[in-house]
Design a protein around this motif. Structure first.
Motif, short mmCIF file in Angstrom:
data_model
loop_
_atom_site.label_atom_id
_atom_site.label_comp_id
_atom_site.label_asym_id
_atom_site.label_seq_id
_atom_site.Cartn_x
_atom_site.Cartn_y
_atom_site.Cartn_z
N VAL A 225 0.84 -1.20 0.00
CA VAL A 225 0.00 0.00 0.00
C VAL A 225 0.88 1.25 0.00
O VAL A 225 0.64 2.19 -0.76
CB VAL A 225 -0.96 0.01 1.21
CG1 VAL A 225 -1.72 1.33 1.27
CG2 VAL A 225 -1.94 -1.16 1.13
N PHE A 226 1.91 1.25 0.83
CA PHE A 226 2.79 2.42 0.93
C PHE A 226 3.62 2.63 -0.33
O PHE A 226 4.12 3.73 -0.56
CB PHE A 226 3.69 2.30 2.16
CG PHE A 226 3.00 2.67 3.44
CD1 PHE A 226 2.97 3.98 3.88
CD2 PHE A 226 2.34 1.71 4.18
CE1 PHE A 226 2.33 4.33 5.05
CE2 PHE A 226 1.69 2.05 5.36
CZ PHE A 226 1.67 3.37 5.78
N HIS A 227 3.77 1.58 -1.13
CA HIS A 227 4.53 1.71 -2.38
C HIS A 227 3.63 1.79 -3.60
O HIS A 227 4.12 1.76 -4.73
CB HIS A 227 5.50 0.52 -2.52
CG HIS A 227 6.55 0.48 -1.46
ND1 HIS A 227 6.86 -0.65 -0.74
CD2 HIS A 227 7.34 1.46 -0.96
CE1 HIS A 227 7.80 -0.36 0.13
NE2 HIS A 227 8.12 0.90 0.03
N ASP A 228 2.33 1.91 -3.37
CA ASP A 228 1.39 2.08 -4.47
C ASP A 228 1.68 3.41 -5.18
O ASP A 228 1.72 4.47 -4.55
CB ASP A 228 -0.04 2.09 -3.93
CG ASP A 228 -1.09 2.06 -5.03
OD1 ASP A 228 -0.88 2.71 -6.07
OD2 ASP A 228 -2.14 1.42 -4.84
N VAL A 232 2.14 6.98 -3.26
CA VAL A 232 3.52 7.16 -2.82
C VAL A 232 3.96 8.62 -2.76
O VAL A 232 4.83 8.99 -1.97
CB VAL A 232 4.48 6.35 -3.72
CG1 VAL A 232 4.60 6.99 -5.09
CG2 VAL A 232 5.85 6.20 -3.08
N ASN A 233 3.35 9.48 -3.58
CA ASN A 233 3.77 10.88 -3.61
C ASN A 233 2.86 11.82 -2.81
O ASN A 233 2.98 13.04 -2.93
CB ASN A 233 3.84 11.37 -5.06
CG ASN A 233 4.98 10.73 -5.83
OD1 ASN A 233 6.07 10.54 -5.29
ND2 ASN A 233 4.74 10.37 -7.08
N LEU A 234 1.97 11.26 -1.99
CA LEU A 234 1.14 12.11 -1.13
C LEU A 234 2.04 12.90 -0.18
O LEU A 234 2.94 12.33 0.45
CB LEU A 234 0.15 11.25 -0.34
CG LEU A 234 -0.95 10.55 -1.15
CD1 LEU A 234 -1.80 9.68 -0.23
CD2 LEU A 234 -1.82 11.56 -1.88
N GLU A 235 1.79 14.19 -0.08
CA GLU A 235 2.69 15.07 0.68
C GLU A 235 2.85 14.62 2.13
O GLU A 235 3.96 14.64 2.67
CB GLU A 235 2.15 16.50 0.65
CG GLU A 235 3.02 17.50 1.41
CD GLU A 235 2.48 18.91 1.36
OE1 GLU A 235 3.12 19.81 1.94
OE2 GLU A 235 1.40 19.11 0.74
N HIS A 236 1.74 14.23 2.76
CA HIS A 236 1.79 13.88 4.18
C HIS A 236 1.84 12.37 4.42
O HIS A 236 1.74 11.92 5.56
CB HIS A 236 0.60 14.48 4.92
CG HIS A 236 0.54 15.97 4.84
ND1 HIS A 236 1.62 16.78 5.15
CD2 HIS A 236 -0.46 16.81 4.47
CE1 HIS A 236 1.30 18.05 4.98
NE2 HIS A 236 0.05 18.09 4.56
#
Length: 282
Positions: A225-228, A232-236
């Motif tokens: 999920v964190f590497h989706d 992945v480019n969400l600021e926060h």
């Protein structure tokens, strides 16, 4: 620089997991960009937000990279978000924050943990003077004095974690030093292990055969999920609710798995205790 290992009762557990520790790049700086000549030869990571394992001595020896002395570089790589492991000393609880000294055997540094939420107060209530703690936070400087503004402070429950931390410090130091000497970028290799070497008494929950992934390790699913690419480019960073929604699991199960991944160095908190990023992506 790294002989602090004798100071700790690490029980020698680090060597047994050497292959797992060094096969991945969870702590390694990602997507570096070399600055032009004349800028001091500093290599900047994306936003300098990649979490780096360091010792207090490395922090004190870090060079300052600009005129206002607000940025730091270790081995020529800009850094602002760090992980330290050491013994808590002189803990002082105040109205809005907790202050203490962290001693990791190579030096001492002041740490501040702001208590903005009830969970922050609860977290700091679990640790006391003399405890070994894992600190993730931002490296700051005020009036020439370096200190850490902690995002999380967690009790060390398995002393192998101390050995693992110093092994990571050595590995990252050697990689950055090699890259600086050769003029190449630090190597980052993603693989299935994600640098995970959790002790037997600190296992993360897994889905049963009747779960969403037929028994697939939940930690791997959460890391996916964190590497989706969409997230992945969400600021926060990614929120607990997003993890739970993507995997169709409860918020409590998502949070416990994320907590485990923080403890083994794969995730770190960003703006609060509900948003996180992968250390591999920065």
């Amino acid at each position: 620089m790294y002989n602090g290992g004798d100071h700790y009762d690490g029980n020698g557990g680090g060597a047994a997991n050497a292959n797992s520790l060094f096969s991945g790049g969870g702590f390694m700086p990602s997507q570096t960009t070399n600055t032009p000549e004349g800028s001091g030869g500093i290599t900047k990571t994306r936003g300098a937000q990649t979490l780096l394992p360091l010792t207090v001595k490395q922090i004190m020896d870090a060079s300052q990279t600009n005129d206002d002395k607000s940025s730091f570089a270790v081995n020529g790589t800009e850094v602002s978000t760090v992980r330290l492991v050491g013994r808590m000393m002189n803990k002082a609880e105040r109205m809005t924050d907790v202050q203490f000294i962290l001693d990791d055997g190579t030096g001492r540094i002041e740490v501040n943990r702001w208590e903005n939420e009830t969970s922050d107060t609860t977290e700091m209530g679990l640790v006391k003077d003399g405890d070994y703690v894992i600190v993730n936070g931002g490296l700051k400087s005020f009036q020439g004095k370096r200190h850490i503004v902690a995002y999380s402070v967690r009790l060390v429950t398995n002393y192998n974690d101390i050995t693992h931390h110093f092994l990571y410090c050595i590995y990252v130091h050697l990689d950055l030093a090699k890259a600086k000497k050769s003029g190449t970028q630090p190597q980052v290799t993603a693989n299935a292990s994600w640098n995970q070497a959790p002790p037997p008494n600190n296992q993360a929950p897994t889905l049963s055969a009747s779960g969403n992934a037929g028994g697939q390790d939940l930690t791997d699913m959460v890391m996916n999920v964190f590497h989706d690419p969409v997230l992945v480019n969400l600021e926060h960073g990614v929120s607990i609710e997003q993890v739970a929604s993507r995997l169709n699991i409860s918020d409590a199960l998502a949070r416990s798995t994320v907590t485990h991944l923080i403890d083994v160095g794969n995730l770190y908190p960003t703006i609060d205790d509900n948003h996180y990023k992968s250390t591999l992506n920065g």
